[in-house]
Scaffold this active site. Structure first.
Site, short mmCIF file in Angstrom:
data_model
loop_
_atom_site.label_atom_id
_atom_site.label_comp_id
_atom_site.label_asym_id
_atom_site.label_seq_id
_atom_site.Cartn_x
_atom_site.Cartn_y
_atom_site.Cartn_z
N LYS A 42 7.23 46.65 28.63
CA LYS A 42 7.07 46.21 27.25
C LYS A 42 6.11 45.02 27.18
CE LYS A 42 10.99 43.03 27.46
NZ LYS A 42 12.25 42.59 26.84
N ARG A 135 23.25 40.01 20.60
CA ARG A 135 21.89 40.31 20.15
C ARG A 135 21.91 41.79 19.74
NH1 ARG A 135 16.89 39.45 24.24
NH2 ARG A 135 17.59 41.54 24.83
N HIS A 167 23.16 44.68 27.94
CA HIS A 167 22.25 43.68 28.52
C HIS A 167 23.02 42.39 28.78
CE1 HIS A 167 18.28 42.38 29.62
NE2 HIS A 167 18.26 41.39 28.76
N ARG A 223 17.25 48.02 35.42
CA ARG A 223 16.03 47.81 34.64
C ARG A 223 15.34 46.55 35.16
NH1 ARG A 223 20.16 48.04 30.78
NH2 ARG A 223 19.76 45.84 30.32
N TYR A 267 -8.03 14.82 22.96
CA TYR A 267 -7.48 14.35 21.68
C TYR A 267 -6.33 13.37 21.87
CZ TYR A 267 -9.99 18.16 19.31
OH TYR A 267 -10.95 18.99 18.81
N CYS A 314 -6.85 21.75 24.59
CA CYS A 314 -7.46 22.03 23.29
C CYS A 314 -7.47 23.53 23.01
CB CYS A 314 -8.89 21.48 23.27
SG CYS A 314 -9.00 19.74 23.73
N ASP A 316 -9.93 25.65 22.90
CA ASP A 316 -10.86 26.44 23.69
C ASP A 316 -11.06 25.94 25.11
OD1 ASP A 316 -11.63 27.65 21.12
OD2 ASP A 316 -12.66 25.74 20.79
#
Length: 380
Positions: A42, A135, A167, A223, A267, A314, A316
């Site tokens: 997944k 869940r 699970h 699994r 920054y 940052c 990028d």
């Protein structure tokens, strides 16, 4: 790695490592008898490339593949996969008919969901019960009604119940009391399913951590997700069985420069050089999934040394401390990899930013190019 440094930044996935891990896991559970192995692919193969990883896992003997959504399952079928395939997360109105036509096994959490699947049948269905994770899955109060409805649909030929599963919530903590409680609860669910007349082909509870740490939870099928990618599902607790991380994230320096004592970096000047040093610019940032929290906490591997990330990551780019060296543009930077050369691993990055390795490998992407290699011989 011996292949050329990328032009900017990339993810390299070694499919031979995936095959190696799947074989190890399959051998591990085979000592219990005829226990099957599901490789979970997944979330685009946990960031490794779903289609490519699925093929590698099948090559290595994975009996099943597991995904979350119908869309993921259909993408695998479109890519040519024909083996047993389970998906377990759907929403009202999902295209169960397409899954049925493709031979995908779907999951029901409730009678309403089962009825929706049956209307698209005849379908191969697995039933998920909630044994304590709170869940997905049928709540305990609803088990008997779900099993009765499944038996009725099965008798009418609308579904074939092929599995019952649950699970675990704390399998990475082997002494956690929830493990015993959930395993007993699952056994209770199986007894109720049998009483309702169901005879599933497979029952399954164990994820990667339970596969390594809790043999009593193996049932008919395990699994394995994160362990298939060579990452430890229970760091500090799992036995060393030779798993190999499959993913390397690497880039090359754009430039290096001198920084004087007292100069701030990036920054907010969250890091100020305590002495004269040099820094290097790496062209990857949080747009590529590099955690912003890695500033001043994580390290990269540059020129055979660990180089701390300095200042804020940052969008990028990020900055590493070159510790007095002015390295040329194009020098390889490994953010994380298998750790063979001393480079950080995904687990190291996870610990640096207070998360788990699952998040580190699944979140990387953005403008990074992903390339699959095979250290046993081929590249694609």
């Amino acid at each position: 790695m011996s292949d050329p440094v990328p032009q900017r930044a990339e993810i390299v996935v070694d499919l031979a490592a995936v095959r190696h891990n799947v074989r190890i896991l399959k051998d591990l559970v085979s000592v219990d008898g005829p226990v099957q192995l599901m490789t979970v692919v997944k979330a685009d193969g946990y960031g490794h490339g779903m289609v490519e990883v699925a093929a590698a896992a099948r090559d290595a003997g994975a009996d099943w593949l597991g995904v979350a959504t119908i869309d993921e399952a259909l993408a695998l079928r479109a890519a040519g996969d024909e083996g047993p395939l389970l998906c377990w997360l759907s929403a009202p109105g999902d295209d169960f008919a397409a899954a049925v036509r493709a031979g995908v096994e779907v999951t029901a959490y409730s009678v309403a969901e089962l009825d929706e699947i049956a209307a698209a049948g005849p379908a191969r269905v697995q039933l998920k019960v909630d044994t304590g994770l709170s869940r997905g899955g049928a709540a305990r109060a609803d088990w008997e009604s779900l099993f009765a409805a499944a038996a009725a649909h099965e008798e009418a030929g609308r579904v074939r119940v092929t599995g019952v599963f649950s699970h675990l919530a704390a399998s990475d903590e082997p002494d956690h009391p929830a493990n015993d409680q959930q395993e007993q609860s699952f056994r209770d669910a199986l007894a109720l399913a049998e009483r309702a007349g169901l005879a599933p082909d497979v029952t399954h509870l164990a994820n990667s951590a339970a596969t390594l740490l809790r043999p009593s939870s193996h049932f008919d099928l395990v699994r394995c997700g994160i362990a298939s990618y060579g990452l430890d599902p229970a760091p500090g607790t799992s036995p060393r069985i030779g798993l190999r991380p499959a993913m390397t994230v690497r880039a090359r320096l754009v430039l290096s420069k001198e920084v004087a004592a007292g100069d701030g970096v990036s920054y907010g000047h969250t890091w100020v050089a305590p002495q004269d040093t040099t820094v290097g610019l790496v062209p990857a940032g949080y747009a590529e999934g590099i955690p912003r929290a890695a500033g001043n906490t994580a390290s990269a591997w540059v020129a055979d040394s660990l180089r701390p990330v300095r200042g804020r990551v940052c969008m990028d780019q990020l900055v590493v401390d070159l510790q007095g060296e002015l390295l040329p543009p194009g020098t390889e930077v490994v953010l994380f990899g298998p750790g063979d050369r001393g480079e950080p691993t995904a687990q190291d990055w996870a610990e640096a930013v207070g998360t788990i390795s699952y998040e580190i490998v699944t979140r990387v992407g953005g403008r990074l190019v992903r390339r699959h290699v095979d250290s046993e011989g081929t590249t694609r």
